[in-house]
Design a protein around this motif. Sequence first.
Motif: not given
Length: 451
Positions: A375-393
Motif C-alpha cells: 500500500a505504501v509503495n502503490l500510493r507513491l505510484i498513484l501520486k505520480g499518476m493522479y492529482d492529489e485529490d484522486r489518490v486514495p489514502d
Amino acid sequence: MTGIAIITAGREDAYQDYLQSVKGGHDPEEFDGCLSEAERDAVTDPDTGCVHLWGTSVDSKWQSVAPGDIALVYRGGKYIAQATVVRTRDDPDLAEDLWRTEGNPWDPDNPWRYLTFLSDVEEIGVETEAFNELVGYQDNYIPNGFSRVSDARIRRLEARFESVETAVNELTGSGVRIHEFDDDTTDDDTATVTNADLGQRLVDASYDGDRYDELEELVAKAFSRLGFESRWIEGGDDTDVEITAPIHSIVEVKARSNGTLSSPDATRIAGHKDRHGADYAIVVGPGFAPAAIEDADRQDLVLLATDQLREVLARREQYGVPPEVLTPYLTEPGAFQDDRLDQLDEQLRTRLSGTQDLVAVMEALQRADAKEGTAVNLRLILKGMYDEDRVPDEHVIEQSLNLLAHPSIQLAEYVDGQYQPTTTTANAKVALRRFGNFIDEVDAGDEETNV
C-alpha cells in the motif's frame, strides 16, 4: 408451481354442501372459538365478506394443495365453479360443527376434516372433455372424489402456456392470466425502450384511468428492469404484480387522474399479501395524500410514487445497481420519498468512489515492480499518476488490495508479502462490471479529466 385441485359435488348432499359452503359461504362469526381473529380475517373473502371452504376425508391428495392453487368444482359432466385456494387446515372439530347436520351423511370415523379455504368463487360451465384435453386426460375421464392434477401435467401446461392461470383462464374465461417478466424479456413492446422512456410512460399512465392495464404491465416490466423477477397478474380480484425473486412482494398498482391516492385499502392488500405468502407489500401510484403517507409505516406498506420509480429506473440504467442494493429502499415500510432516494444516491456515490479506488490500485499494480506491491509503495505510484485529490489514502489502498485478492475475485494475489496483478487492468474492468456499471462511470470521468 400453481396446482389444480378438483372438488366433486356429484351426490345431492355434496351439491348442497357446495351451495352452502363454497358458493354461498359462511358468516365469519360461525368460526369464533375455532379460528383466531387473524386466521378468520385471512380466510374471509373481502368481496363477499364470507368464508368459503370445502372439506374432504381424502388427505393424500389434499396434502399437496397449497395457497394460490386453482380449485375447480365438478358435477354432472361439467365443471361448474372455479375458485382460488387461500389456505388449508386439518380441523375435525370445525368440520363437525359445520357439516354434522341432519340429512348430511356424516361419518365420525372418516370425517371431512381436511379443509380447503377458498376465495374468488365464480360459476363456470366447462365440459369434461374440454378439461381433459387441456390437462391431457383420456376423453372419458371423470373425477371421482377430491383430487389434484399431477405435477407432471402441471409442468406441461406451464410449458404450453405462460402459466397455469392463463391456461385455465383460456378454458373457463374466469380467473386471472399470469405474464412472467424477467430482465431478458424481448417479446413485448417495451423491450427496446430505455429505462428513462419506460419511467415516463409509467408516470403518464398513472394519471390515466383508461390505461390501467397498461400501467400494471409497465410496473411489472419496471421491476423486471430493476433486476427483480416479476409477473403481471391480469384480471380477477387479486394483486396486480408479484415479485418472486430475490424478494417476495406483492405490488398494488393504482391510477388516479388527480395524481393523489387518498388511502390504500390496507385490509384488502393484507389479504392479497397473505394469499401469496409474500413478505412485503408495495403500492405504486401517481402520488399519495399526507394521511396515507403517515399511515403507511403502521400499515406495513411501502408507498412508491411513479415519479420516484422513474428515478430508480434511471439509476439502474446509469449504474447497473443490482436488486440486492435496491431492496432495502423498496421494502422498508413507509413512503419512498426524496430522503430515501438521497440515501440511495449516497450509497451509489460510495460504490462509485470504491470502484474508482479499485481501478486506480489495479493500474498502480500494473506499473509496480514485483517488490513494490504494498500500500505504501502503490500510493507513491498513484501520486505520480493522479492529482492529489484522486489518490486514495493508504488504508483505502490496503482495503482495495484485499478485495482484489479475494478468492471470489482473484484479480491480484499476495505473494511473499507483496501484491501482484493476475490480469490486466482492462480485464479487471470487465470482471468488476458484475458489481454494476460503475466502471463505465469511472471511465467517463477519466475521459473528462483528460480533455
